[in-house]
Design an enzyme around this catalytic site. Sequence first.
Site, PDB file in Angstrom:
ATOM      1  CG  ASP A 141      -1.968   1.123   1.131  1.00  0.00           C
ATOM      2  OD1 ASP A 141      -2.276   1.551   0.007  1.00  0.00           O
ATOM      3  OD2 ASP A 141      -2.423   1.585   2.184  1.00  0.00           O
ATOM      4  CB  CYS A 195     -14.100  -2.310 -18.233  1.00  0.00           C
ATOM      5  SG  CYS A 195     -13.314  -2.275 -16.624  1.00  0.00           S
ATOM      6  CB  CYS A 198     -18.991  -2.223 -18.351  1.00  0.00           C
ATOM      7  SG  CYS A 198     -19.676  -2.031 -16.715  1.00  0.00           S
ATOM      8  CB  CYS A 201     -17.619   1.615 -11.535  1.00  0.00           C
ATOM      9  SG  CYS A 201     -16.550   1.745 -12.977  1.00  0.00           S
ATOM     10  CB  CYS A 205     -18.743   7.411  -8.722  1.00  0.00           C
ATOM     11  SG  CYS A 205     -17.813   8.460  -7.583  1.00  0.00           S
ATOM     12  CB  CYS A 221     -12.500   9.481  -3.917  1.00  0.00           C
ATOM     13  SG  CYS A 221     -12.754   7.767  -3.447  1.00  0.00           S
ATOM     14  CB  CYS A 248     -16.583   4.851  -0.615  1.00  0.00           C
ATOM     15  SG  CYS A 248     -17.794   4.799  -1.960  1.00  0.00           S
ATOM     16  CB  CYS A 251     -16.714   2.335  -7.871  1.00  0.00           C
ATOM     17  SG  CYS A 251     -15.267   2.466  -6.821  1.00  0.00           S
ATOM     18  CB  CYS A 255     -17.678  -3.990 -10.402  1.00  0.00           C
ATOM     19  SG  CYS A 255     -16.716  -4.769 -11.703  1.00  0.00           S
TER      20      CYS A 255
HETATM   21 FE1  SF4 Z   1     -15.202  -2.131 -15.390  1.00  0.00          FE
HETATM   22 FE2  SF4 Z   1     -16.544  -3.041 -13.296  1.00  0.00          FE
HETATM   23 FE3  SF4 Z   1     -16.503  -0.443 -13.831  1.00  0.00          FE
HETATM   24 FE4  SF4 Z   1     -17.876  -2.078 -15.386  1.00  0.00          FE
HETATM   25  S1  SF4 Z   1     -18.302  -1.623 -13.262  1.00  0.00           S
HETATM   26  S2  SF4 Z   1     -16.494  -0.433 -16.051  1.00  0.00           S
HETATM   27  S3  SF4 Z   1     -16.565  -3.879 -15.366  1.00  0.00           S
HETATM   28  S4  SF4 Z   1     -14.768  -1.703 -13.260  1.00  0.00           S
HETATM   29 FE1  SF4 Z   2     -16.690   6.955  -6.161  1.00  0.00          FE
HETATM   30 FE2  SF4 Z   2     -16.822   5.644  -3.832  1.00  0.00          FE
HETATM   31 FE3  SF4 Z   2     -15.498   4.626  -5.882  1.00  0.00          FE
HETATM   32 FE4  SF4 Z   2     -14.549   6.803  -4.614  1.00  0.00          FE
HETATM   33  S1  SF4 Z   2     -14.756   4.726  -3.768  1.00  0.00           S
HETATM   34  S2  SF4 Z   2     -14.626   6.458  -6.810  1.00  0.00           S
HETATM   35  S3  SF4 Z   2     -16.504   7.836  -4.134  1.00  0.00           S
HETATM   36  S4  SF4 Z   2     -17.712   5.008  -5.774  1.00  0.00           S
END
Ligand code: SF4
Ligand code: SF4
Length: 396
Positions: A141, A195, A198, A201, A205, A221, A248, A251, A255
């Site tokens: 990390d 992806c 798609c 996400c 968000c 974020c 969070c 996203c 998916c």
């Molecule tokens: Fe890619 Fe998952 Fe986002 Fe769809 S939801 S664009 S598959 S990361």
């Molecule tokens: Fe958006 Fe939450 Fe993903 Fe950050 S963690 S990019 S706020 S959905």
Amino acid sequence: MSRTEHDIDWGKLKSELKEAAPQLGIDKIGFAAADPFTELKGILLKHRAKGFESGFEERDIEKRVDPSLTLAEPRSIVSIAVAYPSKLKDPPRSEPGAYRGMLSRSAWGTDYHHVLRNRLERLADWIHARVPDARLASMVDTGALVDRAVAERAGIGWVGKNCSVITPEFGSWVYLGEMITNLPFPPDQPVLESCGDCTICIDACPTDALVGPGQLNAQRCVSYLTQTKGIIEDDKLKEKIGNRLYGCDTCQIVCPKNKGIHFDHHPELQPDPEQVKPLLKPLLEMSNREFKERFGSSAASWRGKKPIQRNAILALGNFRDATAVPQLAELLRRDERPEIRGTAAWALGRIGGEAALEALDAAREHERDDAARREVEKARMKLRERKDDHVGSAEV
Ligand code: SF4
Ligand code: SF4
């Protein structure tokens, strides 16, 4: 080295290591060349220029893209992934007057930094038992390299539009770690899946923090915002935080590649439902000792008690929990931290009612911190206007 480089069949050693990975507590292991991540440098510089960084990352961009600045004469990077659970069994329910907050999955169980360090130590022991003078540099990390870029190059998964590494086997519910080595392991091939069209996400968000495919403005974020320590000035962002106390997952939850994926075979990563979905009001009164006891083992504790308490206040405001007004009024009156007072003022403004307005009026007289004062004023104005509207409509 006890055996020279040429005595060792590196392809065979790599296969043996892949086979040994489950016994080392590693779910997926991949190998990458240790060449600089040249293509990444421009992306990171642009990201910085646009102000999209979180401020938690390694500052030195050269170090982030050049493995040789961490380990001299690197020959390969080993990338590891450890799967974590995505579902909470028997989650406690949020109820009026007993609302709960939520820790993101990355904070469930024992702090993953410890778990990953343990896996990397076991991996280092395994390698040293076979190549005693191997030079290895491990990181998790906060290390210099960008985990995701390493994992992608090592064939662990691809970087999705939500900026997470998505593995075909475990979805994006994986922790990543890596080890730079001076050993010439042959590299793996990157995963070919992607992806496609798609954009789920990006559309889901809550704060439009995904400003493009795989591009995150960390300043917007929610995951980053929950880890900041100050007053969150933007009221819209305060609302979007909802009841998230740390992190969070939106996203990742939406998916489709994560659909139905749940692995809970690592005992250290099992969530304690009362820790990860705690009642909000008791959090406001936690002592430092209680905080350590309750959250000290979780990755959510790294920024200390204040952000969690501030976020609990935001959550109570977002639930419009009128039963929390006396506690919030008390925080506004007495808490020594301006961030807590300012956020309590906002929550009182969001909940509303006579008692909330009285507390805000009183705070106007004694609040001396500029940022907290601004919150008091904003909340007061909002409630005064609401009150005037009511009087006005009653008179019509
Ligand atoms: Fe890619 Fe998952 Fe986002 Fe769809 S939801 S664009 S598959 S990361
Ligand atoms: Fe958006 Fe939450 Fe993903 Fe950050 S963690 S990019 S706020 S959905």
